[in-house]
Design an enzyme around this catalytic site. Sequence first.
Site, PDB file in Angstrom:
ATOM      1  CG  ASP A 241      25.017  75.546  82.272  1.00  0.00           C
ATOM      2  OD1 ASP A 241      25.917  76.265  81.803  1.00  0.00           O
ATOM      3  OD2 ASP A 241      25.223  74.416  82.760  1.00  0.00           O
TER       4      ASP A 241
ATOM      5  N   GLY B  88      30.393  78.211  79.956  1.00  0.00           N
ATOM      6  CA  GLY B  88      30.080  77.943  78.546  1.00  0.00           C
ATOM      7  C   GLY B  88      28.827  78.737  78.236  1.00  0.00           C
ATOM      8  CG  HIS B  89      28.433  82.359  79.107  1.00  0.00           C
ATOM      9  ND1 HIS B  89      28.755  83.551  79.682  1.00  0.00           N
ATOM     10  CD2 HIS B  89      28.370  81.465  80.125  1.00  0.00           C
ATOM     11  CE1 HIS B  89      28.888  83.384  80.988  1.00  0.00           C
ATOM     12  NE2 HIS B  89      28.665  82.130  81.279  1.00  0.00           N
TER      13      HIS B  89
HETATM   14  P1  GDP Z   1      24.743  80.218  80.132  1.00  0.00           P
HETATM   15  O1  GDP Z   1      25.921  79.471  80.627  1.00  0.00           O
HETATM   16  O2  GDP Z   1      23.938  80.817  81.248  1.00  0.00           O
HETATM   17  O3  GDP Z   1      25.077  81.248  79.085  1.00  0.00           O
HETATM   18  O4  GDP Z   1      23.789  79.145  79.442  1.00  0.00           O
HETATM   19  P2  GDP Z   1      24.252  77.946  78.448  1.00  0.00           P
HETATM   20  O5  GDP Z   1      24.588  78.550  77.139  1.00  0.00           O
HETATM   21  O6  GDP Z   1      25.251  77.083  79.084  1.00  0.00           O
HETATM   22  O7  GDP Z   1      22.926  77.084  78.392  1.00  0.00           O
HETATM   23  C1  GDP Z   1      21.725  77.604  77.925  1.00  0.00           C
HETATM   24  C2  GDP Z   1      21.267  76.742  76.735  1.00  0.00           C
HETATM   25  O8  GDP Z   1      19.899  76.978  76.461  1.00  0.00           O
HETATM   26  C3  GDP Z   1      21.990  77.068  75.447  1.00  0.00           C
HETATM   27  O9  GDP Z   1      22.095  75.903  74.673  1.00  0.00           O
HETATM   28  C4  GDP Z   1      21.055  78.079  74.770  1.00  0.00           C
HETATM   29  O10 GDP Z   1      21.202  78.089  73.357  1.00  0.00           O
HETATM   30  C5  GDP Z   1      19.726  77.534  75.172  1.00  0.00           C
HETATM   31  N1  GDP Z   1      18.651  78.544  75.346  1.00  0.00           N
HETATM   32  C6  GDP Z   1      18.750  79.804  75.812  1.00  0.00           C
HETATM   33  N2  GDP Z   1      17.521  80.342  75.939  1.00  0.00           N
HETATM   34  C7  GDP Z   1      16.640  79.403  75.548  1.00  0.00           C
HETATM   35  C8  GDP Z   1      15.199  79.344  75.482  1.00  0.00           C
HETATM   36  O11 GDP Z   1      14.492  80.277  75.846  1.00  0.00           O
HETATM   37  N3  GDP Z   1      14.642  78.175  75.044  1.00  0.00           N
HETATM   38  C9  GDP Z   1      15.412  77.103  74.669  1.00  0.00           C
HETATM   39  N4  GDP Z   1      14.784  76.006  74.259  1.00  0.00           N
HETATM   40  N5  GDP Z   1      16.758  77.118  74.718  1.00  0.00           N
HETATM   41  C10 GDP Z   1      17.353  78.255  75.162  1.00  0.00           C
HETATM   42  P1  IMO Z   2      28.146  78.895  83.140  1.00  0.00           P
HETATM   43  O1  IMO Z   2      28.833  80.250  83.190  1.00  0.00           O
HETATM   44  C1  IMO Z   2      27.094  75.235  85.208  1.00  0.00           C
HETATM   45  C2  IMO Z   2      29.943  73.693  88.129  1.00  0.00           C
HETATM   46  C3  IMO Z   2      30.664  72.399  87.823  1.00  0.00           C
HETATM   47  C4  IMO Z   2      30.854  71.851  89.227  1.00  0.00           C
HETATM   48  C5  IMO Z   2      31.136  73.109  90.035  1.00  0.00           C
HETATM   49  C6  IMO Z   2      32.613  73.394  90.251  1.00  0.00           C
HETATM   50  O2  IMO Z   2      28.155  78.276  81.796  1.00  0.00           O
HETATM   51  O3  IMO Z   2      26.796  78.990  83.748  1.00  0.00           O
HETATM   52  P2  IMO Z   2      34.586  74.197  88.699  1.00  0.00           P
HETATM   53  O4  IMO Z   2      35.026  73.784  87.342  1.00  0.00           O
HETATM   54  O5  IMO Z   2      34.198  75.643  88.798  1.00  0.00           O
HETATM   55  O6  IMO Z   2      35.570  73.812  89.768  1.00  0.00           O
HETATM   56  O7  IMO Z   2      33.276  73.327  89.006  1.00  0.00           O
HETATM   57  O8  IMO Z   2      30.558  74.174  89.310  1.00  0.00           O
HETATM   58  N1  IMO Z   2      30.088  74.745  87.100  1.00  0.00           N
HETATM   59  C7  IMO Z   2      29.109  75.115  86.271  1.00  0.00           C
HETATM   60  N2  IMO Z   2      27.862  74.620  86.121  1.00  0.00           N
HETATM   61  N3  IMO Z   2      27.488  76.298  84.484  1.00  0.00           N
HETATM   62  C8  IMO Z   2      28.722  76.827  84.641  1.00  0.00           C
HETATM   63  O9  IMO Z   2      29.107  77.956  84.029  1.00  0.00           O
HETATM   64  C9  IMO Z   2      29.612  76.204  85.543  1.00  0.00           C
HETATM   65  N4  IMO Z   2      30.891  76.436  85.925  1.00  0.00           N
HETATM   66  C10 IMO Z   2      31.160  75.548  86.888  1.00  0.00           C
HETATM   67  O10 IMO Z   2      29.881  71.559  87.026  1.00  0.00           O
HETATM   68  O11 IMO Z   2      29.641  71.315  89.687  1.00  0.00           O
HETATM   69 MG    MG Z   3      26.762  77.549  80.471  1.00  0.00          MG
END
Ligand code: GDP
Ligand code: IMO
Ligand code: MG
Length: 429
Positions: A13, A40-41
């Site tokens: 994340d 979840g991207h």
């Molecule tokens: P990922 O799994 O690495 O793609 O990241 P996620 O999408 O799960 O979580 C990143 C969250 O931060 C999302 O809700 C983005 O919209 C948000 N985000 C990304 N960059 C920034 C930033 O520079 N500032 C803020 N406030 N939010 C951001």
């Molecule tokens: P992105 O790509 C954050 C975490 C779960 C749990 C552990 C194992 O959005 O960064 P699993 O379902 O793989 O057996 O869970 O890994 N986890 C993540 N945490 N971002 C993710 O993906 C994750 N995918 C799995 O919360 O702790």
């Molecule tokens: Mg994510």
Amino acid sequence: MKIDVLLGLQWGDEGKGKIVDVLTPQYDIIARFQGGPNAGHTIEIGGNRHVLHTIPSGIFHPDKINVIGNGVIVDPFILSHELEELRSKGVDARLNLRISKRSHLILPTHRMLDAAYEQALGNAKIGSTLKGIGPCYTDKTARYGLRCGDILSADFINRYNILKERHMRILNSYGFDINSLELDRMPFIEYEQHWFDAIEELKGYELIDSELFINRSLSEGKRILAEGAQGSLLDVDFGSYPYVTSSNTITAGVCSGLGVPPTSIGKVYGVFKAYCTRVGSGPFPTELNDAKGEELRGNGNEYGSTTGRPRRCGWLDLPALKYAIMLNGVSDLVMMKADVMNSFKEVNICTAYELNGKDIPDLTFETLSHPVKPVYTVLEGWQTRLEGISNFGTLPNQLSNYMHFIENAVKLPIGIISVGPGREQTIIR
Ligand code: GDP
Ligand code: IMO
Ligand code: MG
């Protein structure tokens, strides 16, 4: 040509999806190399938020090819929902999505097994996303798995039933009743039918030998970006085992997850947040269980993109960041979400871990398996809003100092800083 890589340096994340979307114009192909719908991207375009789970984050650029590589595991039901969601936003992924025939399938019973194993662990549970990730990768390694290419064979149903039977025997041994749990708010039988409908839909997508496609594209001079999921501290070998995911999330995973040789790896973009978050269980030395942690969660909207769970929040952990940079061979650092700390008068950075009265500057087996006390350096906060800043030269001094402190410690410059979720809220050096 070389294949560039973008991956997370913390516990996932970090904001990988946003940066892939920002960099996509520089590439011809975006390819996911590992993980599954546990990811979840999030991508924000014009104030609209899109969350992708299986599909690469280049999909909003219709002229780019997006590949789901052999190292990814695919739940056809979840993929079908993602595709439908995209269609409702006017994006027809059928045109520019390719799926590896070697990517493994997540069966409905993999999700049941995930739930049964977590239930059995009780307080020691991993905090899995319950998407069937561990059980599916287990079957892959145990050589029982079914792959996307198998859906085209005449005996697919038979092979499905054999694997399902195997899973049912395990579930029975755990005393787990599949009728006790709903999958996506459906009883098992109904969900399974939808899963099969999604298998039929999958047959309409381009299933390919992605390793041939990727290597051929490289030799034709195409530019490729490999997109990671999860983060380096969730890597099955180097993360905080057993509180990890079940794949290699680091650069090495690109070679096995797309079928490219190590000599083909080019730039490695390492994405990290200006602080740390973690969802699920496991060690987190700099975690803040106080008002500051709440402030990070609130300002950063730190709730899981896949499960909606509140993310645990804490200060930046430099030993962990250095470790991840080392494992991945990071060439380009990307710092995300600096804006989330705008309100902070002071910011802490962890520079070492204290264990048994000694300061340890590195993340080691011991520092991950024992409770450690973070050693902090305290820096002045920037207390300035960052919207509207478009170059490094006009960043507030305190934020520049914060970045210099990190750069000195990890011996790499920060090349991109993100100050908001939108595409345009990205400052490139
Ligand atoms: P990922 O799994 O690495 O793609 O990241 P996620 O999408 O799960 O979580 C990143 C969250 O931060 C999302 O809700 C983005 O919209 C948000 N985000 C990304 N960059 C920034 C930033 O520079 N500032 C803020 N406030 N939010 C951001
Ligand atoms: P992105 O790509 C954050 C975490 C779960 C749990 C552990 C194992 O959005 O960064 P699993 O379902 O793989 O057996 O869970 O890994 N986890 C993540 N945490 N971002 C993710 O993906 C994750 N995918 C799995 O919360 O702790
Ligand atoms: Mg994510």
